[in-house]
Motif scaffolding. Structure first.
Motif, short mmCIF file in Angstrom:
data_model
loop_
_atom_site.label_atom_id
_atom_site.label_comp_id
_atom_site.label_asym_id
_atom_site.label_seq_id
_atom_site.Cartn_x
_atom_site.Cartn_y
_atom_site.Cartn_z
N LEU A 1 -4.24 -0.67 -5.18
CA LEU A 1 -4.20 0.18 -4.00
C LEU A 1 -5.49 0.05 -3.19
O LEU A 1 -5.45 -0.05 -1.95
N VAL B 1 0.84 -1.20 0.00
CA VAL B 1 0.00 0.00 0.00
C VAL B 1 0.87 1.25 0.00
O VAL B 1 0.62 2.21 -0.76
N SER C 1 -5.65 -2.09 0.47
CA SER C 1 -6.04 -1.32 1.67
C SER C 1 -7.11 -2.07 2.45
O SER C 1 -7.04 -2.16 3.69
N CYS D 1 2.66 1.38 -3.47
CA CYS D 1 1.71 1.66 -4.54
C CYS D 1 1.20 3.11 -4.46
O CYS D 1 1.06 3.79 -5.48
N PHE D 2 0.92 3.57 -3.26
CA PHE D 2 0.46 4.95 -3.09
C PHE D 2 1.54 5.94 -3.53
O PHE D 2 1.24 6.96 -4.17
#
Length: 333
Positions: free
Chosen positions: A182, A91, A186, A94-95
């Motif tokens: 993403l 996460v 999450s 990817c963010f």
């Protein structure tokens, strides 16, 4: 370290197929996929197995010894512990990629200029690491000695991740795949965190309620983005021709197959979620109704038992002085 083996080592360590793309500021190095990516993925499979063993030995085993879990809970604890570490790192990574590449600020970039053949370094390396992790999960089923009852369930979601990640990578939908991953990661991170908290304290179930709400919202966002990008965005792109050499798969049939795959996967996940929630609620209400029932013991008729003074000896009640309590009959003279 050695010039003789340097070229071969770079084949395993670094992404291949770099291309110089001219830009307004100069030139940038981008990458596209090819058969040599399998060698890079194989190398990172071994790296992932090593990291998996490190997390298991130095973190999870020490925590599980303090909790004194059963065999079933111990297996689920190890699974959630490994996935919490993976989902959290994925996460964050990817963010960072989505923000730096500007995919969130400009949603049209998810389908504009398709096909997205040329990938930045961090995008391609992210996909290679994702494929390596989910491929390493297959031999880990043997190394972790997973129960036979759990293997089909784990194989299902491993194959689902591999199909979606490889599909987005090979069909040049890497931008859309990053945003969908993403969202998915999450929600999964929240679920496995809630399960770890439950193993630590069985009365702690508040995070499951938060995950249940996030799960439904995530399914809605994934379906909306998939329909928006594939169904409407790619349909308006001028270049709509099937050309695998150029990486173009923007045809009506391909778009329908992509949407069908995404929608079927999300519907299956939602059905399993609803089924598990209904089963959980039934078990909860059955436990509550069982607690409300007060067990009624049968009332026995009270019998007054008259005890005679003295004690018993050979079935005959004796008086305290040793004589029998029975009245003696007087013999007639």
């Amino acid at each position: 370290m050695f010039e003789v083996t340097a070229k071969t080592a770079f084949l395993f360590i670094l992404p291949q197929y770099n291309v110089s793309v001219p830009t307004a500021d100069g030139e940038m190095v981008h990458y596209h996929y090819g058969p040599k990516d399998l060698v890079t993925v194989l190398f990172y499979i071994f790296i992932t197995i090593i990291l998996h063993a490190v997390v298991q030995e130095y973190i999870l085993d020490k925590i599980s010894k303090r909790l004194h879990l059963s065999k079933v809970k111990h297996s689920k604890f190890n699974e959630s512990g490994q996935l919490v570490v993976f989902h959290l790192s994925s996460v964050i990574w990817c963010f960072y990629v989505v923000v730096t590449e500007g995919y969130l600020t400009n949603p049209r970039s998810l389908w504009e200029d398709y096909p997205h053949v040329h990938l930045p370094f961090q995008v391609k390396f992210f996909y290679l690491c994702q494929l390596a992790y989910w491929l390493h999960a297959l031999p880990e089923l043997y190394f972790q000695k997973v129960r036979k009852e759990e293997i089909p369930r784990q194989l299902q979601y491993i194959c689902l991740y591999l199909v979606h990640i490889a599909g987005a990578y090979l069909l040049n939908l890497s931008r859309l795949g990053l945003v969908l991953l993403l969202l998915q990661y999450s929600a999964e991170f929240l679920f496995h965190t809630a399960r770890l908290c439950y193993f630590a304290d069985e009365n702690n179930e508040k995070l499951f309620n938060a995950w249940a709400a996030a799960f439904g919202v995530t399914r809605l966002f994934i379906l909306t983005l998939a329909v928006l990008a594939i169904g409407f965005g790619l349909a308006r792109v001028e270049n709509q021709a099937f050309d695998p050499e150029k990486g173009n798969f923007n045809t009506l049939l391909c778009r329908l197959c992509m949407l069908l795959l995404v929608c079927a996967a999300q519907a299956w996940l939602m059905w399993r979620f609803i089924h598990s929630q209904l089963r959980h609620w039934r078990e909860h209400w059955s436990e509550q109704s069982a607690k409300r029932r007060v067990p009624t013991a049968p009332r026995l008729a009270a019998r007054l038992i008259k005890r005679e003074s003295g004690y018993h000896e050979n079935g005959v009640v004796k008086a305290e002085n040793g004589t029998s309590t029975r009245t003696k009959k007087l013999k007639s003279p």
